[in-house]
Design an enzyme around this catalytic site. Structure first.
Site, PDB file in Angstrom:
ATOM      1  N   CYS A   2     -41.210 -21.109 -48.595  1.00  0.00           N
ATOM      2  CA  CYS A   2     -42.531 -20.974 -49.199  1.00  0.00           C
ATOM      3  C   CYS A   2     -42.744 -22.048 -50.269  1.00  0.00           C
ATOM      4  O   CYS A   2     -41.802 -22.489 -50.915  1.00  0.00           O
ATOM      5  CB  CYS A   2     -42.677 -19.612 -49.850  1.00  0.00           C
ATOM      6  SG  CYS A   2     -42.235 -18.254 -48.781  1.00  0.00           S
ATOM      7  N   TRP A  74     -43.538 -18.730 -45.668  1.00  0.00           N
ATOM      8  CA  TRP A  74     -42.624 -18.690 -44.511  1.00  0.00           C
ATOM      9  C   TRP A  74     -42.146 -17.254 -44.418  1.00  0.00           C
ATOM     10  O   TRP A  74     -41.419 -16.778 -45.296  1.00  0.00           O
ATOM     11  CB  TRP A  74     -41.464 -19.657 -44.747  1.00  0.00           C
ATOM     12  CG  TRP A  74     -40.588 -19.882 -43.548  1.00  0.00           C
ATOM     13  CD1 TRP A  74     -40.805 -20.760 -42.527  1.00  0.00           C
ATOM     14  CD2 TRP A  74     -39.335 -19.252 -43.263  1.00  0.00           C
ATOM     15  NE1 TRP A  74     -39.760 -20.700 -41.619  1.00  0.00           N
ATOM     16  CE2 TRP A  74     -38.844 -19.784 -42.047  1.00  0.00           C
ATOM     17  CE3 TRP A  74     -38.566 -18.285 -43.905  1.00  0.00           C
ATOM     18  CZ2 TRP A  74     -37.644 -19.394 -41.470  1.00  0.00           C
ATOM     19  CZ3 TRP A  74     -37.365 -17.886 -43.327  1.00  0.00           C
ATOM     20  CH2 TRP A  74     -36.913 -18.436 -42.125  1.00  0.00           C
ATOM     21  N   ASN A  98     -42.384 -16.836 -54.356  1.00  0.00           N
ATOM     22  CA  ASN A  98     -41.319 -17.256 -53.433  1.00  0.00           C
ATOM     23  C   ASN A  98     -40.114 -16.366 -53.689  1.00  0.00           C
ATOM     24  O   ASN A  98     -39.815 -16.048 -54.832  1.00  0.00           O
ATOM     25  CB  ASN A  98     -40.886 -18.709 -53.699  1.00  0.00           C
ATOM     26  CG  ASN A  98     -41.931 -19.699 -53.261  1.00  0.00           C
ATOM     27  OD1 ASN A  98     -42.950 -19.329 -52.682  1.00  0.00           O
ATOM     28  ND2 ASN A  98     -41.692 -20.969 -53.550  1.00  0.00           N
ATOM     29  N   GLY A  99     -39.388 -16.018 -52.631  1.00  0.00           N
ATOM     30  CA  GLY A  99     -38.160 -15.244 -52.822  1.00  0.00           C
ATOM     31  C   GLY A  99     -38.360 -13.775 -52.503  1.00  0.00           C
ATOM     32  O   GLY A  99     -39.313 -13.389 -51.824  1.00  0.00           O
ATOM     33  N   GLU A 479     -24.260 -32.714 -34.225  1.00  0.00           N
ATOM     34  CA  GLU A 479     -25.491 -33.070 -34.939  1.00  0.00           C
ATOM     35  C   GLU A 479     -26.594 -33.458 -33.941  1.00  0.00           C
ATOM     36  O   GLU A 479     -27.755 -33.078 -34.101  1.00  0.00           O
ATOM     37  CB  GLU A 479     -25.198 -34.207 -35.932  1.00  0.00           C
ATOM     38  CG  GLU A 479     -26.403 -34.925 -36.527  1.00  0.00           C
ATOM     39  CD  GLU A 479     -27.324 -34.047 -37.356  1.00  0.00           C
ATOM     40  OE1 GLU A 479     -27.034 -32.849 -37.545  1.00  0.00           O
ATOM     41  OE2 GLU A 479     -28.375 -34.557 -37.798  1.00  0.00           O
ATOM     42  N   GLU A 486     -33.654 -28.378 -32.427  1.00  0.00           N
ATOM     43  CA  GLU A 486     -34.636 -28.127 -33.495  1.00  0.00           C
ATOM     44  C   GLU A 486     -36.040 -28.572 -33.124  1.00  0.00           C
ATOM     45  O   GLU A 486     -36.993 -27.867 -33.385  1.00  0.00           O
ATOM     46  CB  GLU A 486     -34.253 -28.938 -34.746  1.00  0.00           C
ATOM     47  CG  GLU A 486     -33.287 -28.300 -35.675  1.00  0.00           C
ATOM     48  CD  GLU A 486     -33.180 -29.089 -36.972  1.00  0.00           C
ATOM     49  OE1 GLU A 486     -32.754 -30.255 -36.929  1.00  0.00           O
ATOM     50  OE2 GLU A 486     -33.539 -28.539 -38.018  1.00  0.00           O
ATOM     51  N   HIS A 502     -12.100 -26.566 -20.697  1.00  0.00           N
ATOM     52  CA  HIS A 502     -11.617 -25.216 -21.022  1.00  0.00           C
ATOM     53  C   HIS A 502     -12.732 -24.175 -20.901  1.00  0.00           C
ATOM     54  O   HIS A 502     -12.607 -23.072 -21.419  1.00  0.00           O
ATOM     55  CB  HIS A 502     -11.022 -25.204 -22.431  1.00  0.00           C
ATOM     56  CG  HIS A 502      -9.837 -26.120 -22.553  1.00  0.00           C
ATOM     57  ND1 HIS A 502      -8.633 -25.848 -21.972  1.00  0.00           N
ATOM     58  CD2 HIS A 502      -9.702 -27.334 -23.137  1.00  0.00           C
ATOM     59  CE1 HIS A 502      -7.788 -26.836 -22.204  1.00  0.00           C
ATOM     60  NE2 HIS A 502      -8.419 -27.760 -22.912  1.00  0.00           N
TER      61      HIS A 502
END
Ligand code: M6R
Length: 604
Positions: A2, A74, A98-99, A479, A486, A502
């Site tokens: 946020c 968010w 926020n939070g 990566e 993403e 494997h």
């Protein structure tokens, strides 16, 4: 995650807040809203989805006022609907947050018993109702806000407007960053320096438990006990122009192409080619006494840590442990006296990494951080902060921060080796000479980006893609897989090339392209054998290598310049970034703000 903006200004607040919220889009969000106070009356507009929706709402139903608060949300608890979007309002207050308020349930029960009614389910509304109650009881705004804060538990940043108060704004920080911006007859609040870029370059970073009372002409910061405190004013390094795509189509593309420049800058801060020495910030502990290094991070920063393990163990012969931050505290890590714990975080705010840092600090480890934001919480809580100097990274997919992290970690490994007597002056100068080649070689790789666009067109229809590498290229393979999933939403995994047989080789057929990272190092023959095993089973391999030999049966190849072991991982990061980027463009996804993701992940 946020984002917060608060403006106590002298011109209409909404257009300026919308600009600030656009600068905060990079953090990731799924709804947004603004509130203003005009002639004492609070007004609010909110919309789910992108800022364009809020803009449309504001166009249809404009909002005046020169003081305002804005938010990009968010979603954590509750779906991204208009009702859940911030600001939350009662008749008397408007709040962005926020939070998480951890004790919101008992607070809500208490308010319900007192006859307070609620519109929704969110923890933020509880804060708004609690503050309203204290105002209704006759407390002055400052006292009411302080009393409200004293009741809250959790991690939060708050920004508040009060009806009837056109020249007043409150902010508070507890576990989630909040920055005051100082202006000329105006003052501001923001969740980070980016929010305030273009508004103010004079910033006050609130400390844990701090809260601030702003008018247009004054700012007073208080500590948790309510005592006035002075906090230093720092000059922001973030100019509004840095938050601009320039001629590029996406921030991620710009940031990929900036890498030769920013890595050169980073190396310039840590390496002195004239004296042939590495310079680190002053260490408040003796590097020669460090007998174990613990590296902790999340996501891309974690892969930088995995690369660093190879360098530190090889160059400095110090044992290294690497952990994902979200797991670190839950496996009873064994610390050693004189151990050094290094936390790697672009943002310096990632909640999991911060919690791991506090765990290691409480256990008496020396604490170092690698961060891109020097005002961040991690930078302030560490014994020493090593800046990575990547400049603002806006694309959610981390690119230039990764290669700058690697540049700093390479410098650190050399210095640690020197401190342990394993790197003499000639060797140190040789390492530096090798690293100095990096920007030029990166530019050479970027020059071939058209080739990667071709390859991306070939692999874009795939549903699954594997990345394989050995040794120091194994983390780069992971990566590469993370970047691809993403932003292109193609399922991808990175494997150690030798591990495929494997189990994962069972996945191989002509529908699963495999990206092979094979620099011409001591492991190339083994990597090529593993790639042959894949091709023998109908797998289509894209080879990324400086090996000039013509391999039969490849789907395609991307030629790389040759480089030593300090430079190769930095170089090989670029083709996998380009592959992810062009594949996402090919698929038409939202490159800079991929679905469900946030730039700075401030919840555990
Ligand atoms: O700010 P941090 O470096 O602590 O962030 C860690 C991860 O959230 C981050 O690297 C994430 O994996 C990126 N989106 C990767 O591109």
């Amino acid at each position: 995650m946020c984002g917060i903006i608060g403006i106590l200004g002298n011109t209409p607040a909404v257009p300026r807040m919308m600009e600030a919220l656009k600068r905060l889009e990079y953090r990731g969000y799924d709804s947004a809203g603004v509130a203003t106070v005009e002639d004492g009356t609070l007004g609010r507009r909110r919309a789910p989805g992108k800022l364009a929706n809020l803009e449309a709402t504001l166009k249809a139903d404009p909002l005046g006022g020169m003081a305002g608060i804005g938010h990009t949300r968010w979603a954590t608890h509750g779906s991204p609907t208009e009702a859940n979007a911030h600001p939350h309002m009662t008749g008397r207050v408007a709040i962005v947050h926020n939070g998480i308020i951890e004790n919101f349930r008992p607070l809500k029960d208490e308010l319900l018993k007192a006859g307070v009614t609620f519109e929704g389910e969110t923890d933020t509304e509880v804060v708004a109702r609690l503050l309203t109650r204290y105002l209704d009881e006759g407390l002055a705004p400052r006292d009411a806000f302080h009393k409200t804060l004293s009741r809250l538990e959790g991690a939060f940043a708050l920004c508040v407007l009060i009806a009837g108060e056109d020249d007043l704004m409150f902010g508070a920080r507890e576990g989630s960053p909040l920055v005051v911006g100082l202006g000329d007859g105006e003052n501001y609040l923001g969740s980070d320096a980016m929010a305030l870029a273009g508004l103010s370059s004079k910033l006050i970073y609130l400390e844990e438990g701090d809260w601030a009372e702003l008018s247009r002409e004054s700012v007073q910061v208080y500590d948790a006990a309510g005592a006035p405190v002075k906090r230093p004013v720092t000059l922001s390094q973030v100019a509004a122009t840095m938050v601009d795509k320039g001629n590029y189509r996406h921030f991620m593309q710009k940031e990929i192409f900036e890498q030769p420049t920013v890595v050169a800058q980073t190396l310039g801060r840590y390496l002195d080619p004239n004296s042939g020495t590495v310079t680190l910030p002053d260490m408040p502990f003796d590097l020669a006494g460090v007998n174990k290094v613990t590296l902790v991070a999340c996501g891309t920063s974690y892969y930088a840590a995995l690369v660093a393990r190879y360098w530190i163990e090889k160059i400095a012969r110090v044992p290294v442990e690497v952990d994902i931050a979200s797991e670190f505290r839950y496996r009873a890590p064994v610390y050693q006296k004189d151990g050094l714990a290094i936390f790697i975080s672009q943002s310096g705010e990632t909640a999991d990494t911060l919690a791991a840092l506090r765990h290691a600090k409480a256990a008496g480890q020396h604490i170092a951080v690698l961060v891109n934001v020097m005002g961040s919480t991690m930078a302030r809580e560490a014994d020493v902060a090593l800046p990575i100097y990547a400049g603002p990274e806006v694309g959610v997919a981390s690119t230039k921060a990764f290669t700058c992290q690697l540049a700093v970690l390479a410098a650190f490994a050399i210095k640690l080796g020197a401190a342990h007597g394993l790197v003499d002056a000639a060797q140190e100068a040789a390492y530096i000479a090798e690293l100095e080649q990096t920007p030029k070689l990166m530019a050479q790789v970027l020059h071939a980006d058209g080739k990667m666009a071709d390859i991306a067109r070939q692999i874009a229809p795939a549903r699954d893609i594997l990345f394989v590498g050995r040794g120091i290229q194994f983390p780069i393979a992971m990566e590469g897989a993370l970047k691809l999933k993403e932003i292109s939403y193609i399922h991808a995994e990175g494997y150690a090339a030798g591990e495929l047989k494997h189990g994962p080789i069972a996945l191989i057929d002509e529908t699963v392209p495999v990206i092979g990272l094979a620099p011409n190092d001591g492991l190339i023959d083994k990597t090529m054998s593993n790639l042959q095993e894949i091709m023998a089973r109908g797998g289509r391999v894209v080879l990324i290598s400086d090996n000039a030999e013509d391999e039969e049966g490849l789907l395609d190849r991307f030629p790389m310049p040759s480089a030593g072991e300090l430079v190769a991982p930095i170089l090989y990061a670029i083709p996998v970034q380009l592959l992810a980027y062009y594949t996402a463009v090919e698929k038409g996804t939202d490159v800079d703000q991929p679905r469900n993701l946030a730039k700075s992940v401030t919840v555990e």
